[in-house]
Design an enzyme around this catalytic site. Structure first.
Site, short mmCIF file in Angstrom:
data_model
loop_
_atom_site.label_atom_id
_atom_site.label_comp_id
_atom_site.label_asym_id
_atom_site.label_seq_id
_atom_site.Cartn_x
_atom_site.Cartn_y
_atom_site.Cartn_z
N GLY A 123 0.86 -1.23 0.00
CA GLY A 123 -0.01 -0.04 -0.02
C GLY A 123 0.92 1.27 0.17
N ILE B 134 1.57 3.58 2.27
CA ILE B 134 2.69 3.77 3.31
C ILE B 134 3.55 2.84 3.56
CG2 ILE B 134 3.10 4.33 5.98
CD1 ILE B 134 0.21 5.50 5.82
N LEU C 74 -7.04 15.30 0.41
CA LEU C 74 -6.78 16.38 -0.15
C LEU C 74 -5.78 16.41 -1.09
CD1 LEU C 74 -7.57 19.63 -0.06
CD2 LEU C 74 -5.57 19.85 1.55
N ASN D 6 -10.77 10.76 -1.19
CA ASN D 6 -11.25 11.55 -0.16
C ASN D 6 -10.11 12.61 0.31
OD1 ASN D 6 -13.54 9.89 0.36
ND2 ASN D 6 -12.21 8.19 0.84
N SER E 234 -3.81 6.11 14.26
CA SER E 234 -3.88 7.35 13.65
C SER E 234 -4.38 8.44 14.73
CB SER E 234 -5.26 7.25 12.77
OG SER E 234 -5.78 8.51 12.32
N LYS F 130 -9.18 1.81 14.91
CA LYS F 130 -7.82 2.31 15.46
C LYS F 130 -8.04 2.26 16.88
CE LYS F 130 -6.02 2.50 11.31
NZ LYS F 130 -5.19 1.60 11.00
N ASN G 21 -3.05 -8.63 0.39
CA ASN G 21 -4.09 -9.38 -0.37
C ASN G 21 -4.28 -8.34 -1.56
OD1 ASN G 21 -5.66 -7.31 0.65
ND2 ASN G 21 -7.24 -8.69 1.72
N ASP H 121 -4.39 -13.09 3.13
CA ASP H 121 -5.13 -12.22 3.97
C ASP H 121 -4.83 -12.39 5.20
OD1 ASP H 121 -7.18 -11.13 5.39
OD2 ASP H 121 -8.85 -11.82 3.97
N TYR I 198 -14.08 3.87 11.33
CA TYR I 198 -12.94 3.75 11.01
C TYR I 198 -11.84 4.09 12.15
CZ TYR I 198 -8.19 5.01 9.47
OH TYR I 198 -6.72 5.23 9.44
N SER J 277 -6.07 -5.66 -1.92
CA SER J 277 -7.42 -5.36 -2.03
C SER J 277 -7.55 -3.77 -2.22
CB SER J 277 -8.14 -5.62 -0.53
OG SER J 277 -7.61 -4.87 0.41
P1 NAD Z 1 -3.27 1.35 1.58
O1 NAD Z 1 -4.69 1.10 1.51
O2 NAD Z 1 -2.68 2.13 0.63
O3 NAD Z 1 -2.70 0.12 2.28
C1 NAD Z 1 -3.33 -0.72 3.01
C2 NAD Z 1 -2.79 -2.17 2.47
O4 NAD Z 1 -3.27 -3.19 3.20
C3 NAD Z 1 -3.38 -2.41 1.01
O5 NAD Z 1 -2.03 -2.76 0.30
C4 NAD Z 1 -4.45 -3.56 1.10
O6 NAD Z 1 -4.12 -4.13 -0.17
C5 NAD Z 1 -3.80 -4.20 2.15
N1 NAD Z 1 -4.80 -4.87 3.03
C6 NAD Z 1 -5.96 -4.38 3.64
N2 NAD Z 1 -6.73 -5.63 4.06
C7 NAD Z 1 -5.79 -6.63 4.05
C8 NAD Z 1 -5.91 -7.85 4.74
N3 NAD Z 1 -6.97 -8.33 5.37
N4 NAD Z 1 -4.88 -8.67 4.56
C9 NAD Z 1 -3.85 -8.44 3.73
N5 NAD Z 1 -3.64 -7.02 3.21
C10 NAD Z 1 -4.81 -6.38 3.37
O7 NAD Z 1 -3.36 2.40 3.21
P2 NAD Z 1 -2.09 3.20 3.63
O8 NAD Z 1 -2.48 4.73 3.25
O9 NAD Z 1 -0.96 2.81 3.16
O10 NAD Z 1 -2.26 3.16 5.42
C11 NAD Z 1 -1.84 2.18 5.83
C12 NAD Z 1 -2.19 1.99 7.23
O11 NAD Z 1 -1.87 3.15 8.01
C13 NAD Z 1 -3.55 1.55 7.45
O12 NAD Z 1 -4.07 0.58 8.43
C14 NAD Z 1 -4.42 3.01 7.61
O13 NAD Z 1 -5.51 3.01 8.25
C15 NAD Z 1 -3.14 3.53 8.33
N6 NAD Z 1 -3.31 5.12 8.51
C16 NAD Z 1 -3.18 5.78 7.28
C17 NAD Z 1 -3.47 7.11 6.98
C18 NAD Z 1 -3.37 7.83 5.78
O14 NAD Z 1 -3.83 9.11 5.68
N7 NAD Z 1 -2.94 7.01 4.48
C19 NAD Z 1 -3.30 8.05 8.14
C20 NAD Z 1 -3.56 7.07 9.45
C21 NAD Z 1 -3.54 6.03 9.52
N1 UDP Z 2 -10.38 18.83 2.15
C1 UDP Z 2 -11.06 19.79 0.94
N2 UDP Z 2 -11.27 19.40 -0.10
C2 UDP Z 2 -11.13 17.92 -0.52
C3 UDP Z 2 -10.42 16.85 0.52
C4 UDP Z 2 -10.40 17.54 1.64
O1 UDP Z 2 -11.26 21.00 1.50
O2 UDP Z 2 -11.56 17.55 -1.68
C5 UDP Z 2 -10.26 19.34 3.25
C6 UDP Z 2 -10.84 18.80 4.33
O3 UDP Z 2 -12.02 19.21 4.62
C7 UDP Z 2 -9.74 18.84 5.51
C8 UDP Z 2 -8.70 18.92 4.69
O4 UDP Z 2 -8.70 19.29 3.34
O5 UDP Z 2 -10.14 19.99 6.11
C9 UDP Z 2 -7.86 17.67 5.02
O6 UDP Z 2 -8.75 16.50 4.61
P1 UDP Z 2 -8.11 15.02 4.41
O7 UDP Z 2 -9.23 14.16 4.10
O8 UDP Z 2 -6.98 14.94 3.38
O9 UDP Z 2 -7.74 14.77 5.67
P2 UDP Z 2 -8.28 14.60 7.27
O10 UDP Z 2 -9.46 15.34 7.22
O11 UDP Z 2 -8.70 12.90 7.34
O12 UDP Z 2 -7.49 14.75 8.31
#
Ligand code: NAD
Ligand code: UDP
Length: 338
Positions: free
Chosen positions: A10, A12, A200, A198, A124, A153, A32, A58, A149, A34
């Protein structure tokens, strides 16, 4: 050392693969796909010149996790795998609770059975909820989440803490990420959202690329300096490097420890939009729009604990984040499916 990265393909996870390989560690990925593509891991190999051992499977299925642990000697795991779309979690909460909670329980059972009692978990900033005032500190009372969600966490943090209390041999590191954005500077890996983004930064990038007509700025009447929401954006490579430190810490210490991974600095939506336009020399189609439900006016970290204990500090600027995000978008207009 050799680390298992669930969800390692994914956004990160793939950047963390690069950071770990560059720091001289080995990685094993269980995903997986997904919400990702194996192509991300091939790109990681191109960037680093090193091999990524990947298993398709998975994390909710013990047989899939055990297959990895029977074949690989693992020193610690990072549990990235999970669903992450806030809005979607409101519509299909059971899918979120099922995947995000079961994957943790199954993974921990399998790790424990193989004597691997070290885990770094992707939590998160959302766990700080609406009841705390930023800058958020790790010792604030968490909960009060506003969507399923966020609750997954929170619950995973509770589960992992309880596990560690029951068996003090465990090392649990809970990482509370703020807003990761940007991409590896090569432009080979980055964020590849499925459908309408979703978040920004991907929305900005797709608007700049003409994939979306218009960026809507959700709310300009918040109690913030310019009326738009403030977030703690951090470069995904800084975040990835934070995992290297967190894993090295987990290997050395037992107990549960929680760290914010953020820059400690907040930027408003207008500031991000302006920086993106300035750094990349373009103008976005944008308009002010009503507030998005559930948004907090401000969220930013107190980033002091990670610096003090892990020796980690975000180094890259908002300009770096905007430049690298756009570089990735331009090089991969259709993500990994181009
Ligand atoms: P991402 O969706 O890009 O990566 C998640 C990965 O997990 C994907 O590759 C997906 O295929 C895999 N996956 C999901 N369910 C699975 C399962 N049951 N078995 C095996 N693989 C599975 O998301 P990301 O942005 O890289 O985020 C990674 C983690 O960090 C997540 O837990 C997310 O909730 C957390 N997180 C992300 C953010 C963000 O803004 N991106 C912020 C805070 C926390
Ligand atoms: N935001 C926006 N337009 C978009 C997407 C997000 O103005 O199309 C704003 C959103 O309202 C928030 C900030 O950008 O104030 C960051 O949103 P994001 O969804 O990236 O992060 P989160 O709100 O989950 O921290």
């Amino acid at each position: 050392m050799r680390f298992l990265l669930t969800g390692g393909a994914g956004f990160i996870g793939s950047h963390t693969c690069v950071a770990l390989l560059s720091a001289g560690h080995d990685v094993v990925v269980l995903d997986n796909y997904s919400n990702s593509s194996p192509e991300a891991l091939r790109r990681v190999e191109r960037i680093t010149g090193k091999k990524v051992k990947a298993y398709e499977g998975d994390c909710c299925k013990a047989q899939d996790v055990n297959r990895v642990l029977e074949n690989e000697k693992i020193d610690a795991a990072v549990h990235f795998a999970g669903f992450k779309a806030v809005g979607e979690s409101v519509h299909i909460p059971l899918n979120y609770y099922e995947n995000n909670i079961n994957s943790t329980i199954t993974l921990c059972r399998c790790l424990s059975a193989h004597g691997v009692k070290r885990i770094v978990f992707s939590s998160s900033a959302t766990v700080y909820g609406a009841d705390n005032q930023p800058p958020y500190k790790e010792d604030m009372r968490v909960g009060g989440c506003t969507n399923p969600y966020g609750w997954t966490k929170y619950m995973n943090e509770v589960i992992l803490r309880d596990l560690q209390v029951s068996d003090p041999e465990w090392s649990v590191v809970l990482l509370r990420y703020f807003n990761p954005v940007g991409a590896h500077e090569s432009g080979l890996i980055g964020e590849d959202p499925s459908g309408i983004p979703n978040n920004l930064m991907p929305f900005i990038c797709q608007t700049a690329a003409g994939v979306r007509d218009m960026l809507h700025i959700f709310g300009n009447d918040y109690p913030t300096p310019d009326g738009t929401c403030v977030r703690d954006y951090l470069h995904v490579m800084d975040l990835a490097e934070g995992h290297v430190k967190a894993l090295e810490y987990a290997v050395e210490h037992q107990g549960t420890e929680v760290f914010n991974l953020g820059t400690g600095e907040g930027y408003s939506v207008y500031q991000v939009v302006n920086a993106f336009e300035r750094v990349n020399g373009l103008t976005l189609n944008k308009e002010d729009a009503p507030r998005r439900e559930g948004d907090l006016p401000e969220s930013f970290a107190d980033a002091g604990k990670a610096e003090k204990i892990l020796g980690w500090k975000a180094r890259r600027s908002l300009e770096d984040m905007c430049r690298d995000a756009w570089h990735w978008q331009k090089m991969n207009p259709r993500g990994y499916h181009g």
